[in-house]
Write a protein that holds these residues in place. Structure first.
Motif, PDB file in Angstrom:
ATOM      1  N   THR A   8      -6.231   0.111  -8.395  1.00 12.59           N
ATOM      2  CA  THR A   8      -6.316   0.591  -9.775  1.00 12.59           C
ATOM      3  C   THR A   8      -5.345   1.746  -9.940  1.00 12.59           C
ATOM      4  OG1 THR A   8      -8.166   2.085  -9.234  1.00 12.59           O
ATOM      5  CG2 THR A   8      -8.714  -0.122 -10.016  1.00 12.59           C
ATOM      6  N   VAL A   9      -4.645   1.728 -11.060  1.00 15.69           N
ATOM      7  CA  VAL A   9      -3.652   2.765 -11.341  1.00 15.69           C
ATOM      8  C   VAL A   9      -3.816   3.206 -12.792  1.00 15.69           C
ATOM      9  CG1 VAL A   9      -2.014   1.869  -9.642  1.00 15.69           C
ATOM     10  CG2 VAL A   9      -1.892   1.092 -12.006  1.00 15.69           C
ATOM     11  N   PRO A  10      -3.473   4.455 -13.105  1.00 13.20           N
ATOM     12  CA  PRO A  10      -3.522   4.884 -14.504  1.00 13.20           C
ATOM     13  C   PRO A  10      -2.682   3.968 -15.382  1.00 13.20           C
ATOM     14  CG  PRO A  10      -3.181   6.750 -13.047  1.00 13.20           C
ATOM     15  CD  PRO A  10      -3.029   5.522 -12.203  1.00 13.20           C
ATOM     16  N   ASP A  11      -3.130   3.788 -16.617  1.00 15.88           N
ATOM     17  CA  ASP A  11      -2.458   2.857 -17.523  1.00 15.88           C
ATOM     18  C   ASP A  11      -0.972   3.165 -17.652  1.00 15.88           C
ATOM     19  OD1 ASP A  11      -2.686   0.733 -19.702  1.00 15.88           O
ATOM     20  OD2 ASP A  11      -1.836   2.412 -20.827  1.00 15.88           O
ATOM     21  N   ASP A  12      -0.609   4.439 -17.714  1.00 15.31           N
ATOM     22  CA  ASP A  12       0.796   4.790 -17.918  1.00 15.31           C
ATOM     23  C   ASP A  12       1.636   4.679 -16.646  1.00 15.31           C
ATOM     24  OD1 ASP A  12      -0.248   6.950 -16.575  1.00 15.31           O
ATOM     25  OD2 ASP A  12       0.401   8.467 -18.022  1.00 15.31           O
ATOM     26  N   ALA A  33       0.827  -1.202   0.000  1.00 11.89           N
ATOM     27  CA  ALA A  33       0.000   0.000   0.000  1.00 11.89           C
ATOM     28  C   ALA A  33       0.863   1.255   0.000  1.00 11.89           C
ATOM     29  CB  ALA A  33      -0.939  -0.001   1.199  1.00 11.89           C
ATOM     30  N   ALA A  34       1.972   1.238   0.738  1.00 13.14           N
ATOM     31  CA  ALA A  34       2.863   2.392   0.778  1.00 13.14           C
ATOM     32  C   ALA A  34       3.474   2.670  -0.592  1.00 13.14           C
ATOM     33  CB  ALA A  34       3.964   2.161   1.811  1.00 13.14           C
ATOM     34  N   ILE A  35       3.750   1.615  -1.348  1.00 14.62           N
ATOM     35  CA  ILE A  35       4.320   1.783  -2.688  1.00 14.62           C
ATOM     36  C   ILE A  35       3.278   2.321  -3.664  1.00 14.62           C
ATOM     37  CG2 ILE A  35       5.223   0.488  -4.673  1.00 14.62           C
ATOM     38  CD1 ILE A  35       6.603  -1.382  -2.629  1.00 14.62           C
ATOM     39  N   LEU A  36       2.045   1.811  -3.564  1.00 15.62           N
ATOM     40  CA  LEU A  36       1.015   2.146  -4.543  1.00 15.62           C
ATOM     41  C   LEU A  36       0.255   3.435  -4.228  1.00 15.62           C
ATOM     42  CD1 LEU A  36      -0.433  -1.435  -5.124  1.00 15.62           C
ATOM     43  CD2 LEU A  36       0.895  -0.070  -6.745  1.00 15.62           C
ATOM     44  N   ALA A  37       0.222   3.836  -2.962  1.00 15.64           N
ATOM     45  CA  ALA A  37      -0.596   4.982  -2.560  1.00 15.64           C
ATOM     46  C   ALA A  37      -0.325   6.255  -3.373  1.00 15.64           C
ATOM     47  CB  ALA A  37      -0.417   5.264  -1.070  1.00 15.64           C
ATOM     48  N   PRO A  38       0.924   6.577  -3.722  1.00 13.98           N
ATOM     49  CA  PRO A  38       1.149   7.831  -4.459  1.00 13.98           C
ATOM     50  C   PRO A  38       0.531   7.865  -5.855  1.00 13.98           C
ATOM     51  CG  PRO A  38       3.167   7.098  -3.390  1.00 13.98           C
ATOM     52  CD  PRO A  38       2.196   5.960  -3.298  1.00 13.98           C
ATOM     53  N   VAL A  39       0.271   6.684  -6.456  1.00 11.09           N
ATOM     54  CA  VAL A  39      -0.213   6.673  -7.845  1.00 11.09           C
ATOM     55  C   VAL A  39      -1.591   6.045  -7.993  1.00 11.09           C
ATOM     56  CG1 VAL A  39       2.111   6.654  -8.815  1.00 11.09           C
ATOM     57  CG2 VAL A  39       0.956   4.478  -8.354  1.00 11.09           C
ATOM     58  N   ALA A  40      -2.073   5.330  -6.990  1.00 11.73           N
ATOM     59  CA  ALA A  40      -3.338   4.595  -7.119  1.00 11.73           C
ATOM     60  C   ALA A  40      -4.527   5.545  -7.196  1.00 11.73           C
ATOM     61  CB  ALA A  40      -3.511   3.645  -5.942  1.00 11.73           C
ATOM     62  N   THR A  41      -5.479   5.200  -8.050  1.00  7.52           N
ATOM     63  CA  THR A  41      -6.750   5.924  -8.066  1.00  7.52           C
ATOM     64  C   THR A  41      -7.721   5.315  -7.063  1.00  7.52           C
ATOM     65  OG1 THR A  41      -7.505   4.530  -9.898  1.00  7.52           O
ATOM     66  CG2 THR A  41      -6.486   6.650 -10.458  1.00  7.52           C
TER      67      THR A  41
END
Length: 319
Positions: free
Chosen positions: A266-270, A197-205
């Motif tokens: 979920t994260v933006p495609d790019d 979660a710490a890794i994904l939080a900055p980019v996750a929608t």
């Protein structure tokens, strides 16, 4: 019937009755949302509470993981716990076992138990442990934040929590080897999603840790909360060998059983490929399992279309 309330009932009798309005409440009670976001002087405070009332053998360890996962999945950094422990009797051995688990798991994850309440309650046939967790966040990440075009990521796999619970609370029903049981019990040490979660939080929608209803239940909650369609590749969802063996032994679906230990995001495609690389660099298993469309709220999986919450297969084992 054991399990979560029907969404209509929840909306009428719970979500519509939330006391006084407060402008500092940034995100409050809503279907599928497991944590609140509160504006404080230092930034955004993430708060969540969750009970463990059925699983017994590792109830303390589970309670810490479930409560802290909700805060982590909302973008927070879990730091403090409040523990409410209700016991069926004053057995000191039972109390010692549960508080020992609470202490050990909290220490392992770097969480402080700041307070709580413990008492004996007449009428209980098993202990109930409910923890509140608090932590600060740079940004709140909602369950319902997915947007069309996003890619859907899953860490670690399906049914991790159920694997540990089956190997302990239901071990007498399992015709499997000691080695399989040992690997299955080790699932309890893999329940925290704080690192991913710490890794994904900055980019996750959006992020969500699947609990009741498993990975499928978590996907449905994300779809309904975000009013989007999740198109999911079932073959991409990892199921550990011991998980499949134990689920087969008791006749439950690995995608529809207690799912703590996995994180859906979920994260933006790019951003997706970089996010997967960052997870793999930290030895966190993660895969791309689907895409987000802008249709009606639904999950498309294995040729089926799910538009309503499901019941966890595990509950039939306790009923």
């Amino acid at each position: 019937m054991t399990g979560k309330l029907d969404p209509a009932v929840l909306s009428e009798f719970v979500l519509s009755r939330t006391g006084a309005a407060n402008p500092n409440l940034l995100a409050g009670p809503a279907f599928g949302e497991d944590a609140a976001a509160i504006r404080v002087r230092e930034g955004t405070l993430i708060v969540s509470t969750d009970p463990i009332s059925l699983a017994a053998d590792r109830i303390g360890q589970l309670a810490v993981a479930v409560a802290s996962n909700d805060v982590a999945a909302a973008g927070g950094r879990p730091e403090y716990l409040l523990s409410t422990l209700l016991l069926p009797d004053a057995d000191p051995d039972l109390l010692g076992t549960i508080t020992g688990q609470l202490d050990a798991e909290s220490d392992r994850l770097g969480l402080a138990i700041a307070g709580g309440h413990t008492e004996v309650v007449a009428g209980l046939d098993r202990p109930l442990c409910s923890l509140a967790c608090l932590g600060m966040a740079d940004r709140f990440v909602a369950t319902g934040g997915a947007t069309p075009g996003d890619r859907l990521l899953l860490t670690k796999g399906a049914g991790i929590e159920a694997t540990g619970v089956l190997a302990t609370d239901f071990r007498d029903r399992l015709d499997v080897s000691t080695g399989v049981l040992d690997r299955a019990r080790a699932a309890f040490d893999d329940l925290s999603v704080m690192p991913e979660a710490a890794i994904l939080a900055p980019v996750a929608t959006a992020m969500h840790d699947p609990t009741e209803g498993g990975v499928l239940g978590g996907l449905i909650e994300m779809a309904l909360a975000g009013e989007v369609t999740l198109v999911v590749d079932a073959d991409a969802i990892h199921v550990r060998e011991e998980t499949r063996m134990l689920c087969d032994a008791v006749g439950v679906d690995p995608l529809r059983v207690l799912g703590s230990g996995a994180l859906l995001a979920t994260v933006p495609d790019d951003e997706a490929d970089a996010a997967l690389s960052a997870l793999h660099d930290e030895d966190i298993a993660a895969v791309d399992v689907g895409r987000i469309k802008g249709d009606e709220p639904a999950v498309e999986l294995n040729g089926n279309r799910y538009t309503e919450p499901i019941r966890d297969d595990m509950y039939a084992l306790w009923d």
